[in-house]
Scaffold this motif. Structure first.
Motif, mmCIF file in Angstrom:
data_model
loop_
_atom_site.group_PDB
_atom_site.id
_atom_site.type_symbol
_atom_site.label_atom_id
_atom_site.label_comp_id
_atom_site.label_asym_id
_atom_site.label_seq_id
_atom_site.Cartn_x
_atom_site.Cartn_y
_atom_site.Cartn_z
ATOM 1 N N ALA A 29 0.832 -1.208 0.000
ATOM 2 C CA ALA A 29 0.000 0.000 0.000
ATOM 3 C C ALA A 29 0.863 1.254 0.000
ATOM 4 O O ALA A 29 0.580 2.221 -0.714
ATOM 5 C CB ALA A 29 -0.926 -0.012 1.215
ATOM 6 N N ASP A 30 1.939 1.216 0.809
ATOM 7 C CA ASP A 30 2.848 2.364 0.852
ATOM 8 C C ASP A 30 3.498 2.592 -0.505
ATOM 9 O O ASP A 30 3.656 3.728 -0.957
ATOM 10 C CB ASP A 30 3.932 2.144 1.913
ATOM 11 N N SER A 31 3.888 1.485 -1.181
ATOM 12 C CA SER A 31 4.517 1.585 -2.487
ATOM 13 C C SER A 31 3.560 2.185 -3.504
ATOM 14 O O SER A 31 3.934 3.076 -4.282
ATOM 15 C CB SER A 31 4.968 0.197 -2.951
ATOM 16 N N ASP A 32 2.318 1.722 -3.501
ATOM 17 C CA ASP A 32 1.327 2.240 -4.434
ATOM 18 C C ASP A 32 1.066 3.721 -4.179
ATOM 19 O O ASP A 32 0.959 4.517 -5.111
ATOM 20 C CB ASP A 32 0.022 1.445 -4.305
ATOM 21 N N ALA A 33 0.985 4.098 -2.907
ATOM 22 C CA ALA A 33 0.741 5.498 -2.558
ATOM 23 C C ALA A 33 1.926 6.369 -2.972
ATOM 24 O O ALA A 33 1.742 7.496 -3.463
ATOM 25 C CB ALA A 33 0.485 5.621 -1.058
ATOM 26 N N ARG A 34 3.139 5.845 -2.781
ATOM 27 C CA ARG A 34 4.329 6.612 -3.166
ATOM 28 C C ARG A 34 4.371 6.824 -4.668
ATOM 29 O O ARG A 34 4.647 7.930 -5.152
ATOM 30 C CB ARG A 34 5.586 5.868 -2.706
ATOM 31 N N ILE A 35 4.085 5.752 -5.431
ATOM 32 C CA ILE A 35 4.112 5.870 -6.887
ATOM 33 C C ILE A 35 2.994 6.779 -7.374
ATOM 34 O O ILE A 35 3.188 7.586 -8.292
ATOM 35 C CB ILE A 35 4.027 4.469 -7.525
ATOM 36 N N ARG A 36 1.820 6.680 -6.760
ATOM 37 C CA ARG A 36 0.730 7.581 -7.137
ATOM 38 C C ARG A 36 1.132 9.035 -6.928
ATOM 39 O O ARG A 36 0.842 9.901 -7.773
ATOM 40 C CB ARG A 36 -0.542 7.277 -6.347
ATOM 41 N N ALA A 37 1.809 9.333 -5.841
ATOM 42 C CA ALA A 37 2.239 10.703 -5.573
ATOM 43 C C ALA A 37 3.215 11.185 -6.644
ATOM 44 O O ALA A 37 3.144 12.331 -7.100
ATOM 45 C CB ALA A 37 2.872 10.787 -4.183
ATOM 46 N N ILE A 38 4.117 10.293 -7.072
ATOM 47 C CA ILE A 38 5.072 10.641 -8.122
ATOM 48 C C ILE A 38 4.345 10.921 -9.437
ATOM 49 O O ILE A 38 4.623 11.903 -10.132
ATOM 50 C CB ILE A 38 6.091 9.493 -8.305
ATOM 51 N N VAL A 39 3.396 10.037 -9.774
ATOM 52 C CA VAL A 39 2.651 10.186 -11.028
ATOM 53 C C VAL A 39 1.754 11.421 -10.974
ATOM 54 O O VAL A 39 1.697 12.204 -11.937
ATOM 55 C CB VAL A 39 1.829 8.913 -11.316
ATOM 56 N N ASP A 40 1.059 11.616 -9.869
ATOM 57 C CA ASP A 40 0.194 12.794 -9.718
ATOM 58 C C ASP A 40 0.974 14.088 -9.970
ATOM 59 O O ASP A 40 0.494 14.998 -10.658
ATOM 60 C CB ASP A 40 -0.397 12.855 -8.309
ATOM 61 N N LYS A 41 2.157 14.173 -9.406
ATOM 62 C CA LYS A 41 2.965 15.394 -9.515
ATOM 63 C C LYS A 41 3.325 15.703 -10.960
ATOM 64 O O LYS A 41 3.414 16.876 -11.356
ATOM 65 C CB LYS A 41 4.235 15.241 -8.672
ATOM 66 N N ALA A 42 3.513 14.657 -11.759
ATOM 67 C CA ALA A 42 3.891 14.863 -13.161
ATOM 68 C C ALA A 42 2.687 15.049 -14.070
ATOM 69 O O ALA A 42 2.753 15.808 -15.049
ATOM 70 C CB ALA A 42 4.716 13.668 -13.650
ATOM 71 N N ILE A 43 1.566 14.379 -13.747
ATOM 72 C CA ILE A 43 0.434 14.319 -14.670
ATOM 73 C C ILE A 43 -0.595 15.432 -14.450
ATOM 74 O O ILE A 43 -1.105 16.027 -15.419
ATOM 75 C CB ILE A 43 -0.250 12.946 -14.580
ATOM 76 N N ARG A 44 -0.912 15.722 -13.224
ATOM 77 C CA ARG A 44 -1.978 16.714 -12.974
ATOM 78 C C ARG A 44 -1.680 18.087 -13.567
ATOM 79 O O ARG A 44 -2.579 18.723 -14.133
ATOM 80 C CB ARG A 44 -2.279 16.797 -11.476
ATOM 81 N N PRO A 45 -0.445 18.591 -13.493
ATOM 82 C CA PRO A 45 -0.167 19.881 -14.146
ATOM 83 C C PRO A 45 -0.361 19.851 -15.656
ATOM 84 O O PRO A 45 -0.799 20.843 -16.249
ATOM 85 C CB PRO A 45 1.298 20.147 -13.776
ATOM 86 N N ILE A 46 -0.056 18.712 -16.300
ATOM 87 C CA ILE A 46 -0.263 18.575 -17.747
ATOM 88 C C ILE A 46 -1.744 18.665 -18.082
ATOM 89 O O ILE A 46 -2.152 19.376 -19.019
ATOM 90 C CB ILE A 46 0.314 17.237 -18.243
ATOM 91 N N MET A 47 -2.555 17.974 -17.320
ATOM 92 C CA MET A 47 -3.994 17.995 -17.578
ATOM 93 C C MET A 47 -4.553 19.405 -17.432
ATOM 94 O O MET A 47 -5.403 19.829 -18.223
ATOM 95 C CB MET A 47 -4.710 17.032 -16.636
ATOM 96 N N ALA A 48 -4.057 20.124 -16.454
ATOM 97 C CA ALA A 48 -4.540 21.488 -16.232
ATOM 98 C C ALA A 48 -4.058 22.436 -17.320
ATOM 99 O O ALA A 48 -4.837 23.233 -17.861
ATOM 100 C CB ALA A 48 -4.079 21.972 -14.860
ATOM 101 N N GLU A 49 -2.773 22.353 -17.668
ATOM 102 C CA GLU A 49 -2.204 23.292 -18.637
ATOM 103 C C GLU A 49 -2.767 23.100 -20.038
ATOM 104 O O GLU A 49 -3.054 24.068 -20.744
ATOM 105 C CB GLU A 49 -0.685 23.158 -18.670
ATOM 106 N N TYR A 50 -2.939 21.827 -20.446
ATOM 107 C CA TYR A 50 -3.352 21.551 -21.819
ATOM 108 C C TYR A 50 -4.814 21.137 -21.936
ATOM 109 O O TYR A 50 -5.254 20.731 -23.004
ATOM 110 C CB TYR A 50 -2.438 20.480 -22.424
ATOM 111 N N LYS A 51 -5.540 21.247 -20.825
ATOM 112 C CA LYS A 51 -6.979 20.921 -20.809
ATOM 113 C C LYS A 51 -7.236 19.515 -21.366
ATOM 114 O O LYS A 51 -8.082 19.318 -22.239
ATOM 115 C CB LYS A 51 -7.774 21.975 -21.578
ATOM 116 N N VAL A 52 -6.478 18.570 -20.844
ATOM 117 C CA VAL A 52 -6.641 17.173 -21.238
ATOM 118 C C VAL A 52 -7.811 16.583 -20.461
ATOM 119 O O VAL A 52 -7.783 16.565 -19.228
ATOM 120 C CB VAL A 52 -5.364 16.364 -20.950
ATOM 121 N N PRO A 53 -8.850 16.105 -21.140
ATOM 122 C CA PRO A 53 -10.016 15.571 -20.415
ATOM 123 C C PRO A 53 -9.701 14.354 -19.561
ATOM 124 O O PRO A 53 -10.154 14.256 -18.415
ATOM 125 C CB PRO A 53 -10.997 15.221 -21.534
#
Length: 388
Positions: A29-53
């Protein structure tokens, strides 16, 4: 001597078993949460900047799969991206076409050194027949353009290739081209004496363990097929085109693409001859600027800087001819290698990268064709943090 009651003994045994498994579950669970945090940090700004649905990101670390879904597969219907959501892979399809060609080679049905006229007699003796099958699989043949001219149809495709006059000497330059890779896939199907889509869906996908990948999306899966969105945020899906199945026609889920990544990281899990087929796509044939061109995959030394990775996936590499140098086929071009490929259609954008030596890989799928440099930056950042 202390004697315990049967109930007391049972409770102690249960407690011991629980204590053994609780740390493992907690670690997972800790590993999944850690990886999710890494992915969130990279992906969420892209979705916001480029309006990716919507996006789906699949990550593998030491054989363990993690899939994270974001946003909407359909804005109109407010349908969230889920594990079953199908995305258009765009040119990542080329890596699967290349794997099918490598499989045909392992079976002894296709030779990369032969000329196209061997499998397509209509081309025998024409100028393009002086090139090798390998040239078309590595975009180093005759300087074919990025896309077919609008007037070319399925019915006139053969005439187009027969009348083509090479723009460069064989192997002298790499010019990224759908007609080039499309012909490569078409020759592969002819060598296998099969319809191309049948070969992909009935031979390749099952052997790779890809259960939710399609060249032809069945009616039963249409509800899972995401809508893509163009630069005006209007919904769209890929249009019919000449040799589209061979070049950018695969639809798949993030989990299925990750299965493909995992067997590329560890081909030993495959049966012969598919193992050799996958390994065949890891051979580097031509040095082109910042990268090495293989069959489908593009290769970089690992670790690789973001600047070099973006240069290898730049507009210049996609849109313009680049000098190519043939490599001696033998040991891997680099001691450690990052393999990658981008893919785009009018409404979708994707990126796949993996490092076999580090047992890490990523697939980023989106239902908008946002800029390639942003995809590469996100993938690079995530893999850098996942590397042991």
């Amino acid at each position: 001597m202390l004697t315990l009651s049967p109930n007391r003994t049972k409770r102690i045994a249960i407690a011991i078993v629980a204590s053994c498994f609780a740390p493992l579950n907690s670690h997972a669970a800790d590993s999944d949460a850690r990886i999710r945090a890494i992915v969130d940090k990279a992906i969420r700004p892209i979705m916001a900047e480029y309006k990716v649905p919507g996006m789906a990101v699949a990550v593998t670390v030491d054989g363990q799969a993690h899939v994270f879904n974001y946003g909407l597969a359909s804005v109109k219907d407010n349908t969230p991206v889920g594990d079953a959501t199908l995305f258009e892979l765009g040119s990542i399809s080329k890596t699967l076409t290349a794997t099918l060609a490598s499989y045909a080679q392992v079976l002894g049905k296709l030779s990369l050194d032969e000329h196209p006229g061997t499998y397509m007699p209509e081309l025998k003796g024409s100028p393009i027949d002086k090139m090798s099958v390998l040239n078309f699989g590595t975009y180093t043949g005759s300087g074919l353009p990025l896309q077919f001219p609008d007037e070319v149809t399925d019915a006139t495709m053969t005439d187009y290739f027969r009348q083509w006059k090479p723009q460069a000497a064989s192997g002298a330059q790499r010019r990224y081209s759908n007609p080039s890779l499309g012909l490569f896939g078409h020759l592969t199907a002819l060598a296998l004496k099969s319809d191309f889509s049948d070969a992909m869906e009935q031979q390749l996908f099952p052997q790779l363990g890809m259960k939710t990948s399609y060249v032809r999306v069945p009616e039963s899966e249409m509800a899972n097929y995401a809508w893509g969105y163009d630069e005006d945020n209007l919904p769209r899906r890929m249009d019919p085109a000449v040799l589209v199945a061979q070049t950018y026609g695969v639809r798949s889920t993030a989990a299925d693409v990750l299965r493909f990544v995992q067997v590329n990281i560890d081909p030993q899990r495959l049966d012969e001859p598919m193992r050799r087929a996958v390994e065949g796509t890891h051979v580097g044939y031509f040095k082109v600027g910042a990268m090495v061109q293989g069959l489908g995959w593009e290769q970089f030394p690992y670790p690789v800087t973001l600047q070099r990775l973006q240069a290898g996936n730049s507009r210049t590499m996609i849109m313009e001819p680049n000098a190519a140098k043939r490599l001696t086929v033998g040991p891997a071009a680099f001691a450690k290698t990052l393999f990658d490929k981008t893919g785009s259609t009018g409404g979708f954008g994707s990126y796949v990268a993996f490092v076999p030596e580090k047992k890490i890989g990523i697939a980023i799928l989106a239902n908008k064709n946002y800029p390639i440099p942003a995809r590469v930056k996100a993938g690079h950042a995530i893999l850098k943090q996942l590397a042991p």
